[in-house]
Design a protein around this motif. Structure first.
Motif, PDB file in Angstrom:
ATOM      1  N   ARG A  56     -73.403  12.480   3.926  1.00 45.08           N
ATOM      2  CA  ARG A  56     -73.251  13.246   2.450  1.00 45.08           C
ATOM      3  C   ARG A  56     -71.996  13.847   2.732  1.00 45.08           C
ATOM      4  N   ALA A  57     -71.120  13.687   1.565  1.00 43.79           N
ATOM      5  CA  ALA A  57     -69.588  14.177   1.629  1.00 43.79           C
ATOM      6  C   ALA A  57     -69.579  14.784   0.173  1.00 43.79           C
ATOM      7  N   GLU A  58     -68.755  15.767   0.386  1.00 45.62           N
ATOM      8  CA  GLU A  58     -68.388  16.699  -0.696  1.00 45.62           C
ATOM      9  C   GLU A  58     -66.831  16.753  -0.765  1.00 45.62           C
ATOM     10  N   GLN A  68     -66.861  -0.832  -0.647  1.00 45.73           N
ATOM     11  CA  GLN A  68     -67.127  -1.922   0.303  1.00 45.73           C
ATOM     12  C   GLN A  68     -67.036  -1.338   1.759  1.00 45.73           C
ATOM     13  N   ALA A  69     -67.827  -2.133   2.687  1.00 53.00           N
ATOM     14  CA  ALA A  69     -67.876  -1.510   4.047  1.00 53.00           C
ATOM     15  C   ALA A  69     -67.652  -2.565   5.008  1.00 53.00           C
ATOM     16  N   LYS A  70     -67.327  -2.249   6.301  1.00 51.47           N
ATOM     17  CA  LYS A  70     -67.265  -2.932   7.349  1.00 51.47           C
ATOM     18  C   LYS A  70     -67.585  -2.152   8.788  1.00 51.47           C
ATOM     19  N   LYS A  71     -68.205  -2.792   9.680  1.00 51.81           N
ATOM     20  CA  LYS A  71     -68.445  -2.060  10.905  1.00 51.81           C
ATOM     21  C   LYS A  71     -67.012  -2.067  11.729  1.00 51.81           C
ATOM     22  N   GLU A  76     -67.290   1.773   8.178  1.00 54.08           N
ATOM     23  CA  GLU A  76     -66.380   2.440   7.507  1.00 54.08           C
ATOM     24  C   GLU A  76     -66.320   1.799   6.136  1.00 54.08           C
ATOM     25  N   VAL A  77     -66.396   2.958   5.108  1.00 50.18           N
ATOM     26  CA  VAL A  77     -66.647   2.552   3.664  1.00 50.18           C
ATOM     27  C   VAL A  77     -65.308   3.070   2.895  1.00 50.18           C
ATOM     28  N   ARG A  95     -62.431   7.367   1.521  1.00 49.52           N
ATOM     29  CA  ARG A  95     -62.480   6.405   2.626  1.00 49.52           C
ATOM     30  C   ARG A  95     -63.602   7.216   3.806  1.00 49.52           C
ATOM     31  N   GLU A  96     -64.737   6.717   3.880  1.00 53.75           N
ATOM     32  CA  GLU A  96     -65.629   7.536   4.674  1.00 53.75           C
ATOM     33  C   GLU A  96     -66.044   6.789   6.042  1.00 53.75           C
TER      34      GLU A  96
END
Length: 181
Positions: free
Chosen positions: A21-23, A48-51, A57-58, A86-87
């Motif tokens: 959860r991000a703010e 998009q996401a990759k491991k 990493e999203v 980027r998360e």
């Protein structure tokens, strides 16, 4: 007793999960000095996401739209800006994290990016917009499960409790039920 043996089955399963959860607080500069904020909304979210190692990493983006009054509350406009993010979501493994084969990464958005606060900065020239979001990630990979195999004729042993009834009682109950009709 029949001969038992174990088989290994290779299958795909969820091998790791994570959530975040991000703010984020974004500062936006509209072309006109704002007098007041009339509304703020977030739309067009894509990701998009990759491991990467023990993380997913999203990378994503969304549009922030601010409806505001300017020129001393005489005019209104909508200012729109695309914001990238980027998360890194930490993965939690239930088993050994050494997975062989191809892994699939699935990211589900539990909370779409949403404006929780929009204010005019103290200099009166910018917006300060707070956006929250929540992402859940799963990694699907090959894993091995073991099962115990029995011959086809094998019957599992069950334990039953003895239930007995008196035949005179059941006859009495049946005769009483039939006479009431």
């Amino acid at each position: 007793m029949a001969l038992k043996y174990v088989r290994q089955i290779v299958t795909k399963a969820v091998v790791a999960k994570g959530k975040k959860r991000a703010e984020a607080c974004e500062t936006l500069r509209p072309p006109n000095n704002p007098s007041s904020i009339l509304g703020c909304w977030v739309i067009n979210h894509t990701h998009q996401a990759k491991k990467q190692g023990r993380f997913v990493e999203v990378t994503g983006k969304y549009d922030i739209n601010v409806w505001y009054a300017h020129h001393d509350h005489c005019k209104t406009s909508v200012f729109s800006e695309t914001v990238a993010y980027r998360e890194r979501i930490k993965l939690h493994y239930r088993d050994d994290d050494e997975i062989h084969g191809v892994e699939e990464v699935h990211v589900q958005v539990f909370q779409q990016p949403n404006c929780t606060e929009a204010v005019i900065t103290s200099d009166g020239e910018q917006f300060k917009v707070t956006v929250e979001r929540e992402l859940h990630a799963e990694v699907v990979g090959e894993t091995t499960i073991c099962i115990q195999v029995q011959p086809l004729e094998y019957e599992e042993e069950w334990s039953f409790k003895d239930e007995s009834s008196s035949s005179s009682t059941s006859s009495f109950d049946e005769s009483r039920e039939s006479s009431s009709f």
